[in-house]
Design a protein around this motif. Sequence first.
Motif, PDB file in Angstrom:
ATOM      1  N   LEU A   1       3.642   2.084  34.117  1.00 50.90           N
ATOM      2  CA  LEU A   1       3.191   3.195  33.363  1.00 50.90           C
ATOM      3  C   LEU A   1       1.787   3.618  34.117  1.00 50.90           C
ATOM      4  O   LEU A   1       0.772   2.617  34.209  1.00 50.90           O
ATOM      5  CB  LEU A   1       3.051   2.887  31.919  1.00 50.90           C
ATOM      6  N   ILE A   2       1.748   4.729  34.452  1.00 48.88           N
ATOM      7  CA  ILE A   2       0.453   5.378  34.886  1.00 48.88           C
ATOM      8  C   ILE A   2      -0.242   6.011  33.432  1.00 48.88           C
ATOM      9  O   ILE A   2       0.133   7.138  33.126  1.00 48.88           O
ATOM     10  CB  ILE A   2       0.498   6.366  35.840  1.00 48.88           C
ATOM     11  N   ALA A   3      -1.420   5.234  33.085  1.00 49.87           N
ATOM     12  CA  ALA A   3      -1.582   5.857  31.689  1.00 49.87           C
ATOM     13  C   ALA A   3      -3.127   5.122  31.602  1.00 49.87           C
ATOM     14  O   ALA A   3      -3.319   3.929  31.887  1.00 49.87           O
ATOM     15  CB  ALA A   3      -0.976   5.564  30.622  1.00 49.87           C
TER      16      ALA A   3
ATOM     17  N   TRP B   1      -2.961   5.651  17.026  1.00 51.06           N
ATOM     18  CA  TRP B   1      -1.877   6.119  16.138  1.00 51.06           C
ATOM     19  C   TRP B   1      -1.113   4.988  15.582  1.00 51.06           C
ATOM     20  O   TRP B   1      -0.504   4.079  16.082  1.00 51.06           O
ATOM     21  CB  TRP B   1      -0.927   7.051  16.991  1.00 51.06           C
ATOM     22  N   GLU B   2      -0.949   5.311  14.289  1.00 52.13           N
ATOM     23  CA  GLU B   2      -0.063   4.170  13.403  1.00 52.13           C
ATOM     24  C   GLU B   2       1.562   4.759  13.305  1.00 52.13           C
ATOM     25  O   GLU B   2       1.794   5.577  12.862  1.00 52.13           O
ATOM     26  CB  GLU B   2      -0.516   4.191  12.001  1.00 52.13           C
TER      27      GLU B   2
ATOM     28  N   VAL C   1      -1.486   1.282  24.804  1.00 53.60           N
ATOM     29  CA  VAL C   1      -1.257   0.505  23.630  1.00 53.60           C
ATOM     30  C   VAL C   1      -0.271   1.355  22.852  1.00 53.60           C
ATOM     31  O   VAL C   1       0.668   0.767  22.076  1.00 53.60           O
ATOM     32  CB  VAL C   1      -2.539   0.151  23.126  1.00 53.60           C
ATOM     33  N   GLY C   2      -0.588   2.642  22.933  1.00 51.89           N
ATOM     34  CA  GLY C   2       0.248   3.532  21.955  1.00 51.89           C
ATOM     35  C   GLY C   2       1.790   3.478  22.246  1.00 51.89           C
ATOM     36  O   GLY C   2       2.701   3.370  21.244  1.00 51.89           O
TER      37      GLY C   2
ATOM     38  N   ALA D   1       1.490  12.502  24.023  1.00 51.81           N
ATOM     39  CA  ALA D   1       1.609  11.556  24.969  1.00 51.81           C
ATOM     40  C   ALA D   1       2.552  12.021  26.051  1.00 51.81           C
ATOM     41  O   ALA D   1       2.289  11.567  27.451  1.00 51.81           O
ATOM     42  CB  ALA D   1       2.465  10.194  24.379  1.00 51.81           C
ATOM     43  N   LYS D   2       3.743  12.577  25.871  1.00 55.93           N
ATOM     44  CA  LYS D   2       4.566  13.127  27.174  1.00 55.93           C
ATOM     45  C   LYS D   2       3.778  14.184  27.701  1.00 55.93           C
ATOM     46  O   LYS D   2       3.707  14.240  29.219  1.00 55.93           O
ATOM     47  CB  LYS D   2       5.684  13.844  26.386  1.00 55.93           C
TER      48      LYS D   2
END
Length: 523
Positions: free
Chosen positions: A203-205, A101-102, A211-212, A135-136
């Motif tokens: 962060l758990i991702a 995503w930009e 990166v986002g 993302a949330k």
Amino acid sequence: MVRHSHKVSELWKNLPWKKFRRELFRLQIRLFKAVKAEDMRKARSLQKLILKSQAARFLAIRQVTQLNAGRKTAGTDGLKSLSCEERFQLEENLKKNYRNWEHSGLREIPIPKKDGKIRILKVPTIAYFAWQCLAKYALEPAHEATSHANSYGFRAGRSAHDAQKRVFNLLNSSQKGKDKRVIELDIEKCFDRISHKTIMDELIAPLGLKVGIFRCLKAGVNPEFPEQGTPQGGVVSPVLANIALNGIEEIFRYHKNGFNISDKTPPQKTVTPSIRYADDMVIIIRPQDDAEEILERINQFLAARGMNVSPLKTKITAATDGFDFLGWHFKVQSNGKFKCVPSADNFRAFRKKVKAIINCPNYGSKVKAQKLAPIVRGWREYHKYCDMSGTRDKLWFINHRAFQVFNKETKNDKHTSRKLVEEAFPKVPWSENAYSNVSGGKSPYDGDLTYWSERNSKLYDGPTSKALKRQNHTCDYCGLRMLPGEKTNLHHVDGNHQNWKINNLVAIHESCHDYIHMSLAKA
């Protein structure tokens, strides 16, 4: 394709929202349980499934365009709303670009603070909002599984009232609150100084989402502090702040029976007297506890995350002297009884807002009553678990001023003026310390639907509570359980808002309520 249909609004309205919510919630429950079981590989796989889920994309777009309270604030693109066709286009955009995503620029809005300083609110575009909401959905359940039970701010199923009741539990007469002291902790420029490295480490991702989020942090960065800060105003910002501060609650603990604490001490034998609501925090300490040592340990914790304790605003106060927290003033009286009332600052801000409407020459008395009612009801609802018996908090003087202003209008007599005042100042029943606190580390993502739907109904009273019980805690429109995260509205079936008969009232989700009235308007 449906994107080119002339009935796009009907297609949007008729999307299977019930199915979407069920699919997303099922994935979030699985994600929560995977993190609880410390199966991080499975957790990241489930997060990837959420990010590429059609249900999550549509629900994210609906959340930011139709449900969010701040949805009318435009970003740098100047857009405040999207047509149904533009929503479908945004869904296609999210589908193609969610991995890469930009991030667009942020619109800066200065917000004055009560100490005279300025807080900068950074508002993203609607498309950027939607990506953050997506993302949330993937981040929140994972970090709910690791969050501390004494953290209440910006978390699903928790509120300021939970923090209020926790203060009561620690300071009431059975806990010898009269002898205790309170550390009023203030973190200096918390959102502006959070270390990006700390957030990324905790962060758990999956890698793509990390990166986002990293780009999201850099999009709202202060040039003077390029490695610090999370932009206030985004959907995901409170989640990131909670991730960075998680664990601060555990810095000070003590044994229930006065023994030393070790790694083998069971949790039920320890007391954690910290209450945190986002970056606001109080710590209740006993007479024998060393406040300076506790503050030093907290400073070390914060320094590792790029933050520090504000020496000017952090105070150590005797519980008998009273302290302000979350808009309330807490105090243990000389007889040992705990008391909570609205704080002076909170009341002053409320009175200023109400007086501005009452004294405004641009409105007639009926319009003033309509504008005042939601403000007064909201204030009284927030403080309904306080002692509201004082003359100030009963709003007698403001009531009397409103009556004088309304009665000056030639079209009003004292009877119509009195009726308008009653409409402008709706009564809300209060009961001191009657709130039922959330149980320990419970989360809406733990799968205990019975507990959360019944608890959600307890947060309402009057006709709404009765309707929820009658409907077995489900929405009358979509049939889904009433869970934390979306408001419950009371709908009048026949459209007559003066008809308050039981068979004319049903409890439904706020979004379902919007769709019902959208259909009625078009009909």
